[in-house]
Design a protein around this motif. Structure first.
Motif, mmCIF file in Angstrom:
data_model
loop_
_atom_site.group_PDB
_atom_site.id
_atom_site.type_symbol
_atom_site.label_atom_id
_atom_site.label_comp_id
_atom_site.label_asym_id
_atom_site.label_seq_id
_atom_site.Cartn_x
_atom_site.Cartn_y
_atom_site.Cartn_z
ATOM 1 N N ASP A 72 13.860 -21.163 -30.070
ATOM 2 C CA ASP A 72 15.102 -21.669 -29.505
ATOM 3 C C ASP A 72 16.025 -20.552 -29.012
ATOM 4 O OD1 ASP A 72 14.395 -24.331 -30.044
ATOM 5 O OD2 ASP A 72 15.103 -24.140 -32.117
ATOM 6 N N ASP A 73 15.627 -19.293 -29.195
ATOM 7 C CA ASP A 73 16.443 -18.165 -28.757
ATOM 8 C C ASP A 73 15.619 -17.282 -27.822
ATOM 9 O OD1 ASP A 73 18.279 -16.172 -28.389
ATOM 10 O OD2 ASP A 73 17.980 -15.242 -30.351
ATOM 11 N N PRO A 74 15.654 -17.532 -26.513
ATOM 12 C CA PRO A 74 14.850 -16.739 -25.585
ATOM 13 C C PRO A 74 15.468 -15.386 -25.240
ATOM 14 C CG PRO A 74 16.085 -18.382 -24.374
ATOM 15 C CD PRO A 74 16.398 -18.607 -25.830
ATOM 16 N N HIS A 75 16.632 -15.063 -25.815
ATOM 17 C CA HIS A 75 17.336 -13.844 -25.429
ATOM 18 C C HIS A 75 16.929 -12.628 -26.254
ATOM 19 C CE1 HIS A 75 19.450 -16.612 -23.048
ATOM 20 N NE2 HIS A 75 20.366 -16.976 -23.920
ATOM 21 N N THR A 76 16.214 -12.801 -27.341
ATOM 22 C CA THR A 76 15.700 -11.690 -28.140
ATOM 23 C C THR A 76 14.181 -11.754 -28.099
ATOM 24 O OG1 THR A 76 17.640 -11.700 -29.601
ATOM 25 C CG2 THR A 76 15.652 -10.627 -30.413
ATOM 26 N N PHE A 77 13.563 -10.772 -27.445
ATOM 27 C CA PHE A 77 12.125 -10.832 -27.228
ATOM 28 C C PHE A 77 11.605 -9.451 -26.865
ATOM 29 C CE2 PHE A 77 13.994 -11.281 -23.067
ATOM 30 C CZ PHE A 77 13.150 -10.549 -22.246
ATOM 31 N N ALA A 78 10.299 -9.354 -26.807
ATOM 32 C CA ALA A 78 9.600 -8.180 -26.288
ATOM 33 C C ALA A 78 8.355 -8.675 -25.573
ATOM 34 C CB ALA A 78 9.227 -7.213 -27.414
ATOM 35 N N ASP A 79 8.023 -8.072 -24.448
ATOM 36 C CA ASP A 79 6.834 -8.504 -23.721
ATOM 37 C C ASP A 79 6.159 -7.319 -23.047
ATOM 38 O OD1 ASP A 79 8.202 -7.980 -21.334
ATOM 39 O OD2 ASP A 79 8.763 -10.051 -21.012
ATOM 40 N N LEU A 80 4.900 -7.538 -22.696
ATOM 41 C CA LEU A 80 4.079 -6.559 -21.988
ATOM 42 C C LEU A 80 3.532 -7.217 -20.729
ATOM 43 C CD1 LEU A 80 2.023 -4.840 -24.845
ATOM 44 C CD2 LEU A 80 3.891 -3.825 -23.512
ATOM 45 N N PHE A 81 3.697 -6.549 -19.609
ATOM 46 C CA PHE A 81 3.208 -7.046 -18.335
ATOM 47 C C PHE A 81 2.103 -6.118 -17.846
ATOM 48 C CE2 PHE A 81 3.355 -7.075 -13.658
ATOM 49 C CZ PHE A 81 3.102 -8.414 -13.431
ATOM 50 N N VAL A 82 0.906 -6.676 -17.670
ATOM 51 C CA VAL A 82 -0.265 -5.918 -17.242
ATOM 52 C C VAL A 82 -0.654 -6.383 -15.848
ATOM 53 C CG1 VAL A 82 -2.622 -5.229 -17.813
ATOM 54 C CG2 VAL A 82 -1.007 -5.779 -19.640
ATOM 55 N N SER A 83 -0.926 -5.434 -14.953
ATOM 56 C CA SER A 83 -1.244 -5.778 -13.581
ATOM 57 C C SER A 83 -2.257 -4.792 -13.012
ATOM 58 C CB SER A 83 0.026 -5.784 -12.718
ATOM 59 O OG SER A 83 -0.276 -6.043 -11.366
ATOM 60 N N SER A 84 -3.011 -5.253 -12.034
ATOM 61 C CA SER A 84 -3.929 -4.361 -11.325
ATOM 62 C C SER A 84 -3.217 -3.585 -10.231
ATOM 63 C CB SER A 84 -5.080 -5.178 -10.718
ATOM 64 O OG SER A 84 -4.574 -6.159 -9.825
ATOM 65 N N SER A 85 -1.949 -3.932 -9.969
ATOM 66 C CA SER A 85 -1.143 -3.196 -9.002
ATOM 67 C C SER A 85 -0.189 -2.273 -9.754
ATOM 68 C CB SER A 85 -0.377 -4.180 -8.101
ATOM 69 O OG SER A 85 0.501 -4.974 -8.875
ATOM 70 N N ASP A 86 0.870 -1.833 -9.102
ATOM 71 C CA ASP A 86 1.825 -0.898 -9.704
ATOM 72 C C ASP A 86 3.107 -1.639 -10.052
ATOM 73 O OD1 ASP A 86 2.062 1.639 -10.599
ATOM 74 O OD2 ASP A 86 2.688 2.535 -8.710
ATOM 75 N N PRO A 87 3.674 -1.513 -11.279
ATOM 76 C CA PRO A 87 3.164 -0.710 -12.396
ATOM 77 C C PRO A 87 2.001 -1.383 -13.112
ATOM 78 C CG PRO A 87 5.157 -1.868 -13.054
ATOM 79 C CD PRO A 87 4.957 -2.167 -11.589
ATOM 80 N N VAL A 88 1.127 -0.591 -13.681
ATOM 81 C CA VAL A 88 -0.052 -1.121 -14.361
ATOM 82 C C VAL A 88 0.325 -1.743 -15.696
ATOM 83 C CG1 VAL A 88 -2.323 -0.523 -15.284
ATOM 84 C CG2 VAL A 88 -1.485 0.593 -13.206
ATOM 85 N N LEU A 89 1.225 -1.098 -16.442
ATOM 86 C CA LEU A 89 1.662 -1.600 -17.734
ATOM 87 C C LEU A 89 3.174 -1.443 -17.830
ATOM 88 C CD1 LEU A 89 1.013 -2.742 -20.534
ATOM 89 C CD2 LEU A 89 0.657 -0.400 -21.334
ATOM 90 N N LEU A 90 3.877 -2.562 -17.969
ATOM 91 C CA LEU A 90 5.335 -2.572 -18.034
ATOM 92 C C LEU A 90 5.770 -3.200 -19.351
ATOM 93 C CD1 LEU A 90 8.022 -2.066 -16.431
ATOM 94 C CD2 LEU A 90 7.865 -4.464 -15.731
ATOM 95 N N MET A 91 6.657 -2.530 -20.068
ATOM 96 C CA MET A 91 7.167 -3.038 -21.342
ATOM 97 C C MET A 91 8.652 -3.357 -21.208
ATOM 98 S SD MET A 91 7.114 -1.310 -25.155
ATOM 99 C CE MET A 91 8.194 0.035 -24.643
#
Length: 239
Positions: A72-91
């Protein structure tokens, strides 16, 4: 290809990352309009289907992994974004304390093919928010001396009326010149009705003076049509 927005997937996509954005962009309809086209529209080349082995076109693949302790609280989080383009790994990470109205966030490119600017090494931000006021700033840790702050905003809301100013330095390099250059300042006023539920209609109308040379008018309306579905069931038994 047009994708149907996930109206019943609460909270909405824009609300999940709103703490990483400037309230100036959020309250004057910039974020909803951007999410409308970025999240709900895809190029035909990215649609899954049979591929020709002789084609030289590169297919871009993305994946997002999110950690959120309270659903119920989407404002406190951590995520990792992985892509074959740039950037490859975004935190990305964000912590918000609604009792005090204080929040902090950070965006860091862990893996990137080529780093061109200081922003490619990371951005951190601090913010304060209440029901009538939002103020915050972002900065780049690797260039505090030359580019501080990266951006700053101040937004105030009175009833359905919202006014705000944002410092977005894209011109000049020296501190004194950056602050005096009117092209680095944006001003906006908006009027709208917002609700916390995706099943309720809302709208936003805004007027903005950007870079001391562009006058922008925008209107964003979110409409929902509810339909009643009647199901009739019949059964027969044979003896």
């Amino acid at each position: 290809m047009v994708l149907v927005p996930p109206l019943f997937d609460f909270p909405p996509l824009a609300a999940r990352t709103r703490m990483l954005e400037s309230s100036y962009n959020l309250l004057f309809g910039k974020l909803p309009l951007r999410c409308l086209f970025d999240d709900y529209f895809e190029d035909a080349k990215n649609v899954s289907g049979p591929l020709d082995s002789n084609t030289k076109e590169t297919i871009i693949g993305n994946a997002l992994f999110r950690l959120q302790s309270d659903i119920d609280d989407p404002h406190t989080f951590a995520d990792l974004f992985v892509s074959s383009s740039d950037p490859v790994l975004l935190m990305r990470a964000c912590a918000y304390y609604p009792k005090y109205g204080l929040g902090a966030f950070g965006i860091f490119s862990v893996l990137q093919k080529k780093r061109v600017s200081s922003e490619d090494y990371g951005v951190i931000g601090l913010r304060y928010g209440s029901s009538n006021l939002s103020v915050g700033a972002t900065l780049m840790p690797y260039s505090l001396r030359d580019e501080f702050p990266k951006s700053a905003w101040l937004v105030s809301k009175i009833g359905r009326l919202t006014v705000g100013v944002q410092f977005d330095p894209k011109f000049e390099k020296k501190d004194d010149a950056r602050y005096r250059n009117l092209k680095n300042w944006n001003y906006a006023i908006g009027y709208g009705l917002r609700t916390g539920s995706p099943l309720s209609p809302s709208f936003n109308f805004g007027l903005e003076l950007a870079q001391n040379s562009q006058f922008i008018a925008s209107f964003y309306q979110h409409g929902v049509v509810q339909r009643r579905v009647i199901c009739v069931c019949a059964s027969a038994f044979c003896l």
